[in-house]
Design an enzyme around this catalytic site. Structure first.
Site, PDB file in Angstrom:
ATOM      1  N   ASP A   1    -113.243  47.033 -91.182  1.00 30.10           N
ATOM      2  CA  ASP A   1    -114.660  46.881 -91.521  1.00 30.10           C
ATOM      3  C   ASP A   1    -115.198  48.069 -92.309  1.00 30.10           C
ATOM      4  O   ASP A   1    -116.360  48.460 -92.169  1.00 30.10           O
ATOM      5  CB  ASP A   1    -115.511  46.662 -90.250  1.00 30.10           C
ATOM      6  CG  ASP A   1    -114.999  45.480 -89.458  1.00 30.10           C
ATOM      7  OD1 ASP A   1    -114.681  44.455 -90.094  1.00 30.10           O
ATOM      8  OD2 ASP A   1    -114.898  45.579 -88.230  1.00 30.10           O
TER       9      ASP A   1
ATOM     10  N   HIS B   1    -114.425  39.594 -94.200  1.00 25.05           N
ATOM     11  CA  HIS B   1    -114.815  40.418 -95.348  1.00 25.05           C
ATOM     12  C   HIS B   1    -116.132  39.891 -95.907  1.00 25.05           C
ATOM     13  O   HIS B   1    -116.218  38.749 -96.340  1.00 25.05           O
ATOM     14  CB  HIS B   1    -113.736  40.382 -96.440  1.00 25.05           C
ATOM     15  CG  HIS B   1    -112.465  41.063 -96.036  1.00 25.05           C
ATOM     16  ND1 HIS B   1    -111.366  41.136 -96.843  1.00 25.05           N
ATOM     17  CD2 HIS B   1    -112.135  41.712 -94.906  1.00 25.05           C
ATOM     18  CE1 HIS B   1    -110.411  41.801 -96.217  1.00 25.05           C
ATOM     19  NE2 HIS B   1    -110.850  42.151 -95.035  1.00 25.05           N
TER      20      HIS B   1
HETATM   21  P1  GDP Z   1    -114.358  44.655 -94.398  1.00 20.78           P
HETATM   22  O1  GDP Z   1    -113.839  43.883 -93.241  1.00 20.78           O
HETATM   23  O2  GDP Z   1    -113.659  45.970 -94.581  1.00 20.78           O
HETATM   24  O3  GDP Z   1    -114.395  43.871 -95.664  1.00 20.78           O
HETATM   25  O4  GDP Z   1    -115.875  45.035 -94.049  1.00 20.78           O
HETATM   26  P2  GDP Z   1    -116.983  44.084 -93.370  1.00 20.78           P
HETATM   27  O5  GDP Z   1    -117.447  43.133 -94.382  1.00 20.78           O
HETATM   28  O6  GDP Z   1    -116.493  43.553 -92.084  1.00 20.78           O
HETATM   29  O7  GDP Z   1    -118.107  45.142 -92.997  1.00 20.78           O
HETATM   30  C1  GDP Z   1    -118.769  45.866 -93.964  1.00 20.78           C
HETATM   31  C2  GDP Z   1    -120.267  45.597 -93.840  1.00 20.78           C
HETATM   32  O8  GDP Z   1    -120.995  46.592 -94.527  1.00 20.78           O
HETATM   33  C3  GDP Z   1    -120.711  44.298 -94.479  1.00 20.78           C
HETATM   34  O9  GDP Z   1    -121.767  43.773 -93.747  1.00 20.78           O
HETATM   35  C4  GDP Z   1    -121.159  44.715 -95.882  1.00 20.78           C
HETATM   36  O10 GDP Z   1    -122.137  43.853 -96.450  1.00 20.78           O
HETATM   37  C5  GDP Z   1    -121.762  46.060 -95.588  1.00 20.78           C
HETATM   38  N1  GDP Z   1    -121.647  47.040 -96.667  1.00 20.78           N
HETATM   39  C6  GDP Z   1    -120.607  47.254 -97.508  1.00 20.78           C
HETATM   40  N2  GDP Z   1    -120.831  48.316 -98.287  1.00 20.78           N
HETATM   41  C7  GDP Z   1    -122.044  48.816 -97.930  1.00 20.78           C
HETATM   42  C8  GDP Z   1    -122.812  49.948 -98.344  1.00 20.78           C
HETATM   43  O11 GDP Z   1    -122.451  50.716 -99.205  1.00 20.78           O
HETATM   44  N3  GDP Z   1    -124.014  50.132 -97.708  1.00 20.78           N
HETATM   45  C9  GDP Z   1    -124.469  49.313 -96.724  1.00 20.78           C
HETATM   46  N4  GDP Z   1    -125.639  49.597 -96.160  1.00 20.78           N
HETATM   47  N5  GDP Z   1    -123.764  48.244 -96.306  1.00 20.78           N
HETATM   48  C10 GDP Z   1    -122.568  47.996 -96.902  1.00 20.78           C
HETATM   49 MG    MG Z   2    -114.446  43.088 -91.490  1.00 22.19          MG
END
Ligand code: GDP
Ligand code: MG
Length: 426
Positions: A12, A40
């Site tokens: 995440d 994601h």
């Molecule tokens: P992944 O599993 O690594 O793809 O990550 P997730 O999607 O599970 O979690 C990342 C969360 O952080 C999501 O809700 C994204 O929309 C949010 N997100 C990603 N980049 C940023 C950022 O730079 N700032 C903020 N505030 N939220 C972000």
């Molecule tokens: Mg995730």
């Protein structure tokens, strides 16, 4: 060019959003491990999407998406995910989605087995593994037992159906031992007819496709599903996933063991989060945790579970960078720290009065305590910054400090969830 985009921490980190952003320069995006236990989140001009199985490149026109042989595919879930995206206007066809014939199929009995075992563990020990209960551990176990179905078998149903009775008989021995209702051959045949048939046209030898694409000079990106600390070998076993999440596995899990990565971009979060059980040394509790969880919106994308949170963990991140062979970092969610006057960092662990700098074996982690240091925060809204020059000096200092402590350059910084909310540092 072959690039891997991988997670440095517990998952995440924002891999999905970085893949979505960076896929602009790629012709092919390939998932190489894991199943629908991933979540994601991608937000772009087409809307907000949570991808579990499909590569994040599916949202970009012109990108070909590959689901590699290292994946475990829940065909019912995949049909649902594809239908949802199609409803939202995303085009999916065998032209832009190719599924490896060697990828393994997660069956309903794998999901059942996952649930039965987590419940048994909870009752017997009070310490479940924190599984997402999507059948991932049982299906990978069956892969190594050579008792699994593969996507390529959907193309020859007659042969596939002949294999079902023995596998069902074998699996029912396990199911009955937990005191549950056995599954039937007819149920499995129906399942393949309903959810396998619609996927047939997407199944192909993705290794052949990727080799050809590489020979034509196409840029190929490998998208990891979970972070380094969830890797089956290098992670916090048994609180890990059951597949290889690391970059070195990407060419294998994609179907091109003959090709070498040109670079590995590690996605690292500006603070820490962890879903489920297991040691998480830098963890915050109480009000401190609640504040960071709220600010970061740290609730699981796949499960909705509140994530455990803590400050940036140097010991774990440096280890993650080493495991991933990362040569550049994308630091995500820096804006989440806007509210802090002072920002804590977990710089070391302490064990029996000794300072620990190298990420230890899982059992040893249980006894480790975090050593925090604090640096001055920027304490203002950076979500509108788009260049390095626009970032406050305290934010630049924080980035430089993480680079120094982790020994890796930070090339991208994200300051919001939207596609364009990022800064290219060099
Ligand atoms: P992944 O599993 O690594 O793809 O990550 P997730 O999607 O599970 O979690 C990342 C969360 O952080 C999501 O809700 C994204 O929309 C949010 N997100 C990603 N980049 C940023 C950022 O730079 N700032 C903020 N505030 N939220 C972000
Ligand atoms: Mg995730």
């Amino acid at each position: 060019m072959l690039t891997s985009i991988c997670g440095i921490n517990w998952g995440d980190e924002g891999k999905g959003r970085m893949v979505d952003l960076l896929s602009e320069d790629f012709d092919v995006v390939c998932r190489y491990q894991g199943g629908n236990n991933a979540g994601h989140t991608v937000i772009n001009e087409k809307g907000k999407f949570i991808l579990n199985l499909l590569p994040s490149g599916i949202l970009r026109d012109g990108v070909v998406n590959v689901m590699g042989c290292g994946m475990a595919i829940d065909i019912k879930h995949l049909c649902g995910e594809m239908a949802k995206l199609k409803e939202a206007g995303i085009k999916i066809s065998p032209e832009n989605l190719k599924i490896s014939d060697k990828a393994i199929i997660t069956m309903p009995y794998h999901v059942l087995q996952d649930v039965m075992e987590e419940d048994r563990l909870t009752k017997a020990t009070g310490k479940p593994y924190g599984s997402t209960r999507r059948g991932i551990a049982p299906v990978y176990a069956d892969k190594y037992m050579k008792k699994v179905f593969r996507m390529g078998e959907l193309l020859r149903p007659d042969l596939l159906y002949k294999r079902i009775p023995d596998i069902v008989a074998w699996k029912n021995m396990t199911i009955k031992s937990y005191g549950f209702e056995p599954v039937t051959v007819e149920q499995m045949i129906d399942y393949f007819k309903t959810y396998g048939e619609p996927l047939k046209d997407y199944v192909t030898d993705t290794g052949l496709y990727l080799n050809k694409a590489n020979a034509e000079g196409k840029n190929i990106m490998f998208e990891a599903q979970l972070g380094a600390l969830r890797d089956i070998d290098f992670g916090i076993v048994p609180y890990t996933s059951s597949s290889s999440t690391i970059a070195a596995y990407a060419p294998i899990g994609a179907g091109v063991p003959n090709l070498k990565l040109d670079n590995s971009i590690g996605i690292m979060k500006a603070y820490s989060s962890c879903v489920g059980a297991g040691p998480f040394t830098c963890e915050y509790f109480g009000e401190k945790a609640e504040k960071l969880r709220e600010l970061g919106g740290e609730y699981g994308a796949a499960t909705g579970r509140p994530r455990r949170v803590g400050p940036f963990d140097v010991v774990a991140s440096r280890y993650g960078i080493r495991c991933q062979g990362a040569d550049a970092i994308a630091l995500t969610k820096l804006d989440v720290l806007d509210d802090y006057e002072q920002i804590e960092i977990c710089t070391h662990y302490e064990l029996d009065g000794k300072i620990i700098d190298d990420f230890p074996f899982t059992d040893v982690l249980d006894g480790c305590k975090p050593v925090y240091e604090s640096v001055k925060g920027w304490h203002c809204d950076i979500s509108g910054c788009r260049t390095k020059e626009q970032l406050p000096k305290e934010a630049l200092n924080y980035i430089a400090l993480l680079e120094k402590l982790c020994g890796c350059r930070i090339r991208y910084v994200s300051v919001g969830a939207e596609r364009d909310a990022y800064i290219k540092m060099y």
